[in-house]
Design a protein around this motif. Structure first.
Motif, PDB file in Angstrom:
ATOM      1  N   GLU A   8       0.762  -1.065  -0.024  1.00  0.00           N
ATOM      2  CA  GLU A   8      -0.111   0.108  -0.127  1.00  0.00           C
ATOM      3  C   GLU A   8       1.032   1.275  -0.066  1.00  0.00           C
ATOM      4  OE1 GLU A   8      -2.477  -0.069   3.404  1.00  0.00           O
ATOM      5  OE2 GLU A   8      -3.330  -2.058   2.893  1.00  0.00           O
ATOM      6  N   LYS A   9       0.309   2.168  -0.766  1.00  0.00           N
ATOM      7  CA  LYS A   9       1.069   3.438  -0.492  1.00  0.00           C
ATOM      8  C   LYS A   9       0.747   4.225   0.786  1.00  0.00           C
ATOM      9  CE  LYS A   9       1.291   7.971  -2.873  1.00  0.00           C
ATOM     10  NZ  LYS A   9       0.726   8.958  -4.239  1.00  0.00           N
ATOM     11  N   LYS A  10       1.997   4.815   1.414  1.00  0.00           N
ATOM     12  CA  LYS A  10       2.137   5.100   2.842  1.00  0.00           C
ATOM     13  C   LYS A  10       2.247   6.652   2.681  1.00  0.00           C
ATOM     14  CE  LYS A  10       1.686   1.112   4.924  1.00  0.00           C
ATOM     15  NZ  LYS A  10       0.477   0.812   5.877  1.00  0.00           N
ATOM     16  N   TYR A  11       1.299   7.165   3.611  1.00  0.00           N
ATOM     17  CA  TYR A  11       1.717   8.639   3.916  1.00  0.00           C
ATOM     18  C   TYR A  11       2.247   8.775   5.557  1.00  0.00           C
ATOM     19  CZ  TYR A  11      -1.332   9.345   0.221  1.00  0.00           C
ATOM     20  OH  TYR A  11      -2.068   9.240  -1.361  1.00  0.00           O
ATOM     21  N   LEU A  12       3.543   9.401   5.333  1.00  0.00           N
ATOM     22  CA  LEU A  12       4.413   9.286   6.491  1.00  0.00           C
ATOM     23  C   LEU A  12       4.736  10.727   6.934  1.00  0.00           C
ATOM     24  CD1 LEU A  12       6.694   6.506   5.140  1.00  0.00           C
ATOM     25  CD2 LEU A  12       4.846   6.185   6.355  1.00  0.00           C
ATOM     26  N   ARG A  13       4.993  10.496   8.150  1.00  0.00           N
ATOM     27  CA  ARG A  13       5.550  11.817   8.864  1.00  0.00           C
ATOM     28  C   ARG A  13       7.051  11.586   9.368  1.00  0.00           C
ATOM     29  NH1 ARG A  13       1.663  13.611  11.433  1.00  0.00           N
ATOM     30  NH2 ARG A  13       1.359  15.685  10.297  1.00  0.00           N
ATOM     31  N   ILE A  14       8.034  12.272   9.175  1.00  0.00           N
ATOM     32  CA  ILE A  14       9.394  11.808   9.638  1.00  0.00           C
ATOM     33  C   ILE A  14       9.806  12.891  10.633  1.00  0.00           C
ATOM     34  CG2 ILE A  14      11.897  11.516   8.820  1.00  0.00           C
ATOM     35  CD1 ILE A  14      10.629  10.693   6.164  1.00  0.00           C
ATOM     36  N   ILE A  15      10.011  12.511  11.686  1.00  0.00           N
ATOM     37  CA  ILE A  15      10.285  13.599  12.760  1.00  0.00           C
ATOM     38  C   ILE A  15      11.792  13.383  13.228  1.00  0.00           C
ATOM     39  CG2 ILE A  15       9.475  14.704  14.976  1.00  0.00           C
ATOM     40  CD1 ILE A  15       6.843  12.789  14.379  1.00  0.00           C
ATOM     41  N   SER A  16      12.556  14.357  13.383  1.00  0.00           N
ATOM     42  CA  SER A  16      14.104  14.517  13.953  1.00  0.00           C
ATOM     43  C   SER A  16      13.739  15.452  15.170  1.00  0.00           C
ATOM     44  CB  SER A  16      15.079  14.837  13.011  1.00  0.00           C
ATOM     45  OG  SER A  16      15.224  13.927  12.037  1.00  0.00           O
TER      46      SER A  16
ATOM     47  N   ILE B  26      12.567  18.855  13.899  1.00  0.00           N
ATOM     48  CA  ILE B  26      12.056  19.278  12.220  1.00  0.00           C
ATOM     49  C   ILE B  26      11.051  18.087  12.076  1.00  0.00           C
ATOM     50  CG2 ILE B  26      13.927  18.157  11.419  1.00  0.00           C
ATOM     51  CD1 ILE B  26      13.803  20.636   9.137  1.00  0.00           C
ATOM     52  N   LYS B  27      10.133  18.621  11.263  1.00  0.00           N
ATOM     53  CA  LYS B  27       9.012  17.711  10.924  1.00  0.00           C
ATOM     54  C   LYS B  27       8.918  17.467   9.243  1.00  0.00           C
ATOM     55  CE  LYS B  27       6.540  17.483  15.133  1.00  0.00           C
ATOM     56  NZ  LYS B  27       5.180  17.698  15.744  1.00  0.00           N
ATOM     57  N   THR B  28       8.531  16.497   8.517  1.00  0.00           N
ATOM     58  CA  THR B  28       8.550  16.464   7.176  1.00  0.00           C
ATOM     59  C   THR B  28       7.296  15.329   6.807  1.00  0.00           C
ATOM     60  OG1 THR B  28      10.391  14.880   6.724  1.00  0.00           O
ATOM     61  CG2 THR B  28      10.779  17.491   6.468  1.00  0.00           C
ATOM     62  N   LEU B  29       6.679  15.745   5.640  1.00  0.00           N
ATOM     63  CA  LEU B  29       5.795  14.726   5.108  1.00  0.00           C
ATOM     64  C   LEU B  29       6.325  13.894   3.894  1.00  0.00           C
ATOM     65  CD1 LEU B  29       2.241  16.740   5.689  1.00  0.00           C
ATOM     66  CD2 LEU B  29       3.040  14.802   7.257  1.00  0.00           C
ATOM     67  N   SER B  30       5.830  12.827   3.783  1.00  0.00           N
ATOM     68  CA  SER B  30       6.201  12.099   2.889  1.00  0.00           C
ATOM     69  C   SER B  30       5.186  11.070   2.178  1.00  0.00           C
ATOM     70  CB  SER B  30       7.647  11.383   2.977  1.00  0.00           C
ATOM     71  OG  SER B  30       8.187  10.474   1.874  1.00  0.00           O
ATOM     72  N   ALA B  31       5.227  10.810   0.990  1.00  0.00           N
ATOM     73  CA  ALA B  31       4.262   9.627   0.438  1.00  0.00           C
ATOM     74  C   ALA B  31       4.966   8.749  -0.272  1.00  0.00           C
ATOM     75  CB  ALA B  31       2.945  10.288  -0.366  1.00  0.00           C
ATOM     76  N   VAL B  32       5.067   7.619  -0.065  1.00  0.00           N
ATOM     77  CA  VAL B  32       6.047   6.466  -0.559  1.00  0.00           C
ATOM     78  C   VAL B  32       5.028   5.304  -1.097  1.00  0.00           C
ATOM     79  CG1 VAL B  32       7.773   4.917  -0.075  1.00  0.00           C
ATOM     80  CG2 VAL B  32       7.530   7.021   1.511  1.00  0.00           C
ATOM     81  N   ASN B  33       5.377   5.017  -2.499  1.00  0.00           N
ATOM     82  CA  ASN B  33       4.354   4.011  -2.995  1.00  0.00           C
ATOM     83  C   ASN B  33       4.750   2.567  -2.748  1.00  0.00           C
ATOM     84  OD1 ASN B  33       3.418   5.940  -4.926  1.00  0.00           O
ATOM     85  ND2 ASN B  33       5.028   6.101  -6.249  1.00  0.00           N
ATOM     86  N   PRO B  34       3.922   1.753  -2.741  1.00  0.00           N
ATOM     87  CA  PRO B  34       4.105   0.425  -2.508  1.00  0.00           C
ATOM     88  C   PRO B  34       5.618  -0.324  -2.926  1.00  0.00           C
ATOM     89  CG  PRO B  34       2.134   0.990  -3.426  1.00  0.00           C
ATOM     90  CD  PRO B  34       2.785   1.977  -3.784  1.00  0.00           C
ATOM     91  N   ASN B  35       6.135  -1.028  -2.232  1.00  0.00           N
ATOM     92  CA  ASN B  35       7.456  -1.647  -2.394  1.00  0.00           C
ATOM     93  C   ASN B  35       8.303  -0.488  -3.161  1.00  0.00           C
ATOM     94  OD1 ASN B  35       6.694  -4.262  -1.669  1.00  0.00           O
ATOM     95  ND2 ASN B  35       5.102  -4.251  -3.399  1.00  0.00           N
ATOM     96  N   GLU B  36       8.579   0.446  -2.689  1.00  0.00           N
ATOM     97  CA  GLU B  36       9.577   1.596  -3.114  1.00  0.00           C
ATOM     98  C   GLU B  36      10.282   2.114  -2.076  1.00  0.00           C
ATOM     99  OE1 GLU B  36       7.705   3.181  -7.279  1.00  0.00           O
ATOM    100  OE2 GLU B  36       8.065   4.398  -5.658  1.00  0.00           O
ATOM    101  N   GLN B  37      11.212   2.833  -2.283  1.00  0.00           N
ATOM    102  CA  GLN B  37      12.062   3.444  -1.338  1.00  0.00           C
ATOM    103  C   GLN B  37      12.086   5.152  -1.791  1.00  0.00           C
ATOM    104  OE1 GLN B  37      15.815   1.400  -0.825  1.00  0.00           O
ATOM    105  NE2 GLN B  37      16.728   2.880  -2.173  1.00  0.00           N
TER     106      GLN B  37
END
Length: 893
Positions: free
Chosen positions: A211-219, A232-243
């Protein structure tokens, strides 16, 4: 197995929902050197071992040349609870030497080439879950391979899984572990000042789900007290079976607490991946963060945070007595603490990346570091060799990128020491060009991978050879491994070399990447000579080097070779298979020079009787008294020291260049020494008890009765037999009433430019090689003017000519030693009684083999003992002699 099952239940009940699980996998592996066929039926003999493990602990120390270099197999059965079936599972190896293949349930899951960096093998697709058993089998091979560095070096290439192994479980969404076994995150500080800094974070997120994932990366940045200092926070959308790669930047971090050797202040960066919709934590990694800026200047040396520093430290090999290189993290961290304790601010991680705990300790203790790959002595001109070098460099940088202690990446050491094609100069030019091209490629890769640190090549002392091939200026810093006064004859060549570099290459920063002298802690001398292996010579050597280093601002730093003695199986010398240049012994007992460094570089007041390890002493009584004067050295940074012997002050001495020397009148038996010094009216002191074996000036002395003598012939050094707590004295010419040799001369190898006397061959059949490595050649008699009594006389022989003649790999100056076999046949008699008839050492025992001949002697009428040597062919020899008093009942004769 029971342990693992228990741990699996814990995982099921407590940690199954954790974002990342790391399970140690070090216990109860099965090991064999037999040929093993995965999923085969071959009969194999297994033994249970614990990791870390190496198969070379014993064979590296025996008298037989060589050690096992080949395949070893490890296997282990594990179970993976069904509750973890949705986790990604990886095997993480911190180090295995040097080629590794990993099999899971009979199928190859992956492998790795190179013995000193970590690697990660995904195994999820090979596993059975539930109550099924999973067999992990690992083949490790430390055979010589011309395409894998190191090809040759002055250290042992141990085989085995010699660092920790772990099982790593992650969610489908995680920070990548496929990027050269790195953390998957790279943290840098492009701009740092005392007032503010910038922070750049780069990384890769993997989405292994469908599944496509909507992610928040927080450092989040936490200070030393775990107080939040930035985020710092950023948003990212990652497609299935991808990096997906990501970047985060903090443009202003105000008032950073700077990292330095005096104050190694560390922040912690906690980086998380959370589901942007549910807020669920999916993965989390912690990394250290240190704020510092640094630079090298060709005239002024090194600067950290705007302050001038002289980089001073040591290197380290990762082995330990009785363990080989399979040492624990505890030992590794203790080693780094010993580096810091000696007053260092720098540590060279040589000649390969080491256990991850090493740089962790450098970060927390405040040691600036350089790290390097094992491209040592020579290269192979093959594409496979080049690619392996490049891969190692990338792995090293990415795995260690986030350590604030690292300031230098190195990629070659003494690469022109043993150049190929010595008899074909045109072909050799091509070889040199290949070396330079590889260096250029590695330097380019390094600067691209990490533009914030310096690059370095460590060269040996052939200035012209490296300069002609552009290896003095290709890297950002030049390292010089200099041993003037050790491998070459004159210490004075050392400062001359430093000045020459600065004159010829005025724009090129440089440091001394190695220097040192062997010191066998069992060998002492009142007249130290180059290559006698005495601690006294090494101490004087280091004192001279320190003085010259500190005179020159343009010398950015200096690194002692080495922190501790280490195994080099091909070496012989006084302690076969050991390189004795350590400031500590192989089991980490300090030698005298270690205290010299503390006296020279510690900031707090320091005083130490530096000859602390020489606590078994002996000597001949003064002709007019019942004592023997011998020098005692004190290491201190105080101005003056006062010495007290057995409760009485006997003198004072000024401290010069870290050392004070006082002559002490030792008496027979225990001697309590105390040294004191003061600073600002505060008294500092050190105490040592020395057991002194006082020998009578005349052997028939009534006040100092004779009991025992152990004597080295042909030597100017003392030897401490640690096992029997005995001291061996250097020989002397005979004089009436005493003891000594008559006739002959000390054995010296012809056409050698290093050894002042004796040999450096491994003597078979003994651990006390120095007893047999020197001898008196052409001896006619040995006399002891002892009184009446019964004595035990022991003669020690070894033929030092002939046998296997092998030039040490580090010896670059001998043009061809004359060690050819000689014929010698002689008789030995004791008080006119024949002890040995037609004694032919070579024929009867072979060369370099310890021979002991023992007899009892009865002395009447105070006639003493005379050992006569009568040559039949060639020259008679004697290596060492012992005389022990058994009783005194014969006075009636």
């Amino acid at each position: 197995m029971k342990y693992l099952l228990f741990f699996s239940l814990l995982l099921l009940t407590e940690f199954v929902n954790a974002q990342r699980i790391i399970l140690p996998l070090n216990n109860d592996w099965q090991f064999t050197k037999d040929k093993y066929i995965v999923d085969g039926n071959a009969a194999v003999s297994w033994q249970t071992v614990q990791l870390p493990h190496t198969w070379n602990v014993k064979d590296i120390m025996d008298d037989e040349p060589g050690y096992y270099r080949g395949e070893g197999w490890y296997k282990k059965t594990i179970d993976i609870t069904a509750a973890l079936k949705n986790k990604k599972v990886l095997l993480y190896f911190e180090g295995a030497n040097q080629q590794t293949e990993v099999y899971v349930n009979g199928k190859k899951a992956g492998g790795h080439t190179g013995g000193y960096t970590s690697f990660c093998i995904p195994i999820s697709s090979f596993l059975k879950t539930g109550l099924a058993k999973n067999e992990i089998a690992v083949k490790v091979d430390n055979s010589y391979n011309e395409n894998i560095p190191p090809l040759s070096a002055d250290f042992t290439f141990y085989g085995g899984i010699y660092r920790n192994v772990s099982l790593v479980f992650t969610n489908d969404v995680h920070f990548t572990l496929a990027d050269n076994a790195s953390a998957g995150l790279y943290i840098s500080t492009p701009v740092v000042t005392a007032k503010k800094a910038t922070i750049a974070i780069k990384g890769t997120v993997v989405n292994a789900s469908a599944e496509k994932k909507y992610l928040r990366i927080i450092s989040t940045i936490f200070d030393r007290h775990n107080k939040k200092a930035g985020e710092i926070k950023t948003l990212s959308a990652v497609n299935p079976n991808e990096q997906q790669n990501f970047e985060q930047n903090i443009s202003t971090f105000n008032a950073p607490h700077l990292w330095s050797p005096e104050d190694p202040y560390l922040y912690t960066v906690v980086t998380k991946i959370t589901d942007a919709v549910s807020g669920k934590l999916l993965d989390e990694i912690k990394n250290p963060l240190g704020f510092r800026w640094f630079s090298f200047d060709a005239d002024k040396g090194f600067f950290l945070n705007g302050k001038s520093y002289k980089l001073i430290g040591t290197s380290r090999h990762q082995d330990f007595e009785g363990m080989g290189n399979a040492v624990s993290k505890k030992i590794a961290v203790e080693d780094i603490a010993l580096v810091k304790k000696m007053g260092s601010n720098f540590f060279r991680v040589a000649h390969y990346p080491q256990d991850p705990s090493v740089l962790d300790a450098c970060d927390s203790l405040g040691l600036l570091t350089s790290v390097e790959i094992p491209v040592v002595n020579e290269i192979t001109e093959s594409e496979s060799f080049y690619q392996n070098c490049k891969k190692m460099q990338v792995e090293m940088i990415r795995q260690n990128y986030n350590h604030p202690s690292v300031i230098i990446w190195c990629y070659m050491n003494e690469i022109l020491l043993r150049p190929h094609f010595a008899t074909d100069k045109e072909r050799q030019k091509i070889y040199f060009s290949s070396v330079t091209n590889l260096a250029r490629s590695l330097d380019s890769i390094t600067r691209k991978e990490d533009p914030y640190r310096y690059t370095m090549i460590a060269n040996h002392a052939d200035f012209n050879r490296y300069n002609d091939n552009h290896l003095t200026t290709l890297a950002m810093i030049t390292g010089w491994n200099l041993y003037s006064g050790w491998y070459s004859s004159k210490q004075e060549d050392f400062p001359a070399f430093l000045d020459r570099h600065h004159e010829k290459l005025p724009q090129q920063p440089f440091m001394i990447s190695e220097y040192g002298a062997d010191a066998d802690n069992r060998i002492r001398s009142s007249t130290p000579l180059r290559f006698d292996k005495s601690v006294e010579y090494a101490t004087q050597f280091h004192q001279f080097y320190i003085t010259e280093i500190m005179k020159r601002n343009f010398v950015a730093g200096a690194v002692v070779w080495n922190l501790a003695d280490f195994n080099s199986e091909t070496r012989t010398e006084t302690m076969p298979h050991i390189n004795n240049k350590g400031l500590l012994t192989w089991n980490r007992i300090p030698k005298d020079p270690y205290y010299l460094y503390q006296a020279s570089f510690l900031k707090q007041p320091f005083i130490k009787i530096s000859t602390a390890a020489w606590n078994i002493r002996g000597g001949i009584a003064d002709s007019l008294g019942e004592f023997c004067y011998q020098p005692v050295q004190v290491a201190s940074n105080l101005k003056e020291v006062v010495i007290n012997l057995n409760g009485k002050i006997i003198g004072a001495a000024m401290v010069k260049n870290g050392l004070a020397t006082l002559n002490v009148p030792f008496v027979n038996g225990p001697n309590t020494l105390q040294v004191t010094g003061n600073k600002e009216e505060v008294i500092f002191k050190d105490t040592l008890v020395i057991n002194f074996q006082l020998q009578p000036y005349k052997l028939n002395s009534k006040t100092i009765p004779f009991t025992q003598l152990n004597i080295l012939l042909g030597a100017k050094r003392y030897f401490i037999d640690e096992k029997n707590q005995q001291l061996w004295l250097p020989d002397q010419p005979y004089h009436s009433g005493s003891w000594g040799h008559i006739g002959g001369k000390p054995f010296v190898i012809k056409n050698n430019t290093q050894l002042p006397y004796g040999t450096d061959k491994n003597i078979a059949g003994t651990d006390d090689d120095p007893v047999y490595q020197t001898q008196q050649v052409g001896i006619q008699q040995y006399r002891f003017d002892v009184p009446a009594g019964t004595y035990e006389l022991t003669l020690h022989f070894a033929e030092l000519q002939g046998g296997v003649i092998k030039m040490p790999p580090y010896n670059l100056t001998d043009t061809g030693r004359d060690e050819n076999a000689v014929q010698r046949i002689f008789n030995v008699s004791v008080n006119d009684e024949v002890l040995l008839h037609n004694f032919n050492i070579q024929q009867q025992y072979g060369a370099a083999t310890a021979i002991v001949k023992k007899t009892k002697v009865t002395v009447v009428n105070n006639a003493g003992i005379t050992i006569a040597f009568n040559s039949i062919e060639g020259e008679s020899v004697l290596n060492a002699i012992q005389l022990k008093k058994l009783d005194s009942f014969l006075s009636k004769f």
